[in-house]
Design an enzyme around this catalytic site. Structure first.
Site, PDB file in Angstrom:
ATOM      1  N   GLU A  85       9.089  -2.065  13.563  1.00  0.00           N
ATOM      2  CA  GLU A  85      10.285  -1.488  12.950  1.00  0.00           C
ATOM      3  C   GLU A  85      11.378  -1.236  13.982  1.00  0.00           C
ATOM      4  O   GLU A  85      12.529  -1.658  13.806  1.00  0.00           O
ATOM      5  CB  GLU A  85       9.940  -0.169  12.244  1.00  0.00           C
ATOM      6  CG  GLU A  85       8.945  -0.312  11.123  1.00  0.00           C
ATOM      7  CD  GLU A  85       7.487  -0.183  11.545  1.00  0.00           C
ATOM      8  OE1 GLU A  85       6.645  -0.005  10.663  1.00  0.00           O
ATOM      9  OE2 GLU A  85       7.178  -0.274  12.748  1.00  0.00           O
ATOM     10  N   ASP A 108       0.819  -1.214   0.000  1.00  0.00           N
ATOM     11  CA  ASP A 108       0.000   0.000   0.000  1.00  0.00           C
ATOM     12  C   ASP A 108       0.855   1.267   0.000  1.00  0.00           C
ATOM     13  O   ASP A 108       0.400   2.332   0.391  1.00  0.00           O
ATOM     14  CB  ASP A 108      -0.969  -0.001   1.185  1.00  0.00           C
ATOM     15  CG  ASP A 108      -0.264   0.019   2.541  1.00  0.00           C
ATOM     16  OD1 ASP A 108       0.960  -0.214   2.586  1.00  0.00           O
ATOM     17  OD2 ASP A 108      -0.947   0.255   3.548  1.00  0.00           O
TER      18      ASP A 108
END
Length: 188
Positions: A141, A57
């Site tokens: 992350e 996306d």
């Protein structure tokens, strides 16, 4: 030039998906798929390269792929529309990353979007680090980079010293931007 590719598939168990009606962003996605890729890389002993965890996306400037090719440890660059910010970016002073600006998860050691960094393959091959589910949203992350043992000084700023946005966290909806910052990191 010969090229080859491998298509990997990993199913996310239904028990780990967002229940109907719940916001998907509250549940980590892509963990099984990314871990399958890490396992494949380690088992096939690819010798040279850079690993970038792209999202389907996002939108990418072609320059990001050229710049990440030269990653020695971890390359990093700004990401547009990340979290609730217009831009999420490392702050660079004298060629070194000194901090971060942006919206979501400012308390994290590495408040970066998945599309904002790439890792040299040798760090993946010489470790067993994988993505892990965390109870707090937005930890994938930073925890990945922390588990590899990276520090701020390991980050290599790309995108003209992190002044150019090379990736955008786009979706098929209008971005919800509640935080605006200027390039010095000040709130606007």
């Amino acid at each position: 030039m010969l090229s080859s590719y491998v298509h990997l598939h990993a199913h996310t168990p239904d028990s780990l998906r967002a229940p109907e009606g719940e916001p998907k962003w509250k549940y980590p996605r892509g963990i099984e798929q990314r871990n399958k890729a890490l396992t494949w890389l380690r088992s096939h002993r690819v010798h040279d390269g850079v690993v970038y965890f792209m999202d389907d996306d996002n939108t990418y400037h072609p320059e990001v792929f050229e710049e990440m090719r030269y990653t020695k440890r971890v390359s990093i660059w700004p990401v547009g529309f990340a979290g609730d910010a217009l831009v999420e970016s490392p702050v660079v002073e004298s060629g070194k990353v000194t901090g971060f600006i942006g919206g979501f998860g400012r308390h994290r050691k590495f408040p970066v979007d998945m599309s904002g960094f790439a890792i040299n393959l040798k760090y993946i091959l010489h470790s067993e680090v994988v993505f892990v589910r965390y109870s707090s949203v937005g930890q994938q992350e930073t925890k990945l980079l922390e588990n590899f043992g990276f520090e701020l000084e390991d980050l290599e700023p790309k995108g003209n010293q992190c002044t150019k946005v090379l990736a955008w966290h786009t979706k098929t909806q209008i971005p919800n931007i509640s935080q605006e910052v200027d390039w010095r990191g000040d709130r606007v």
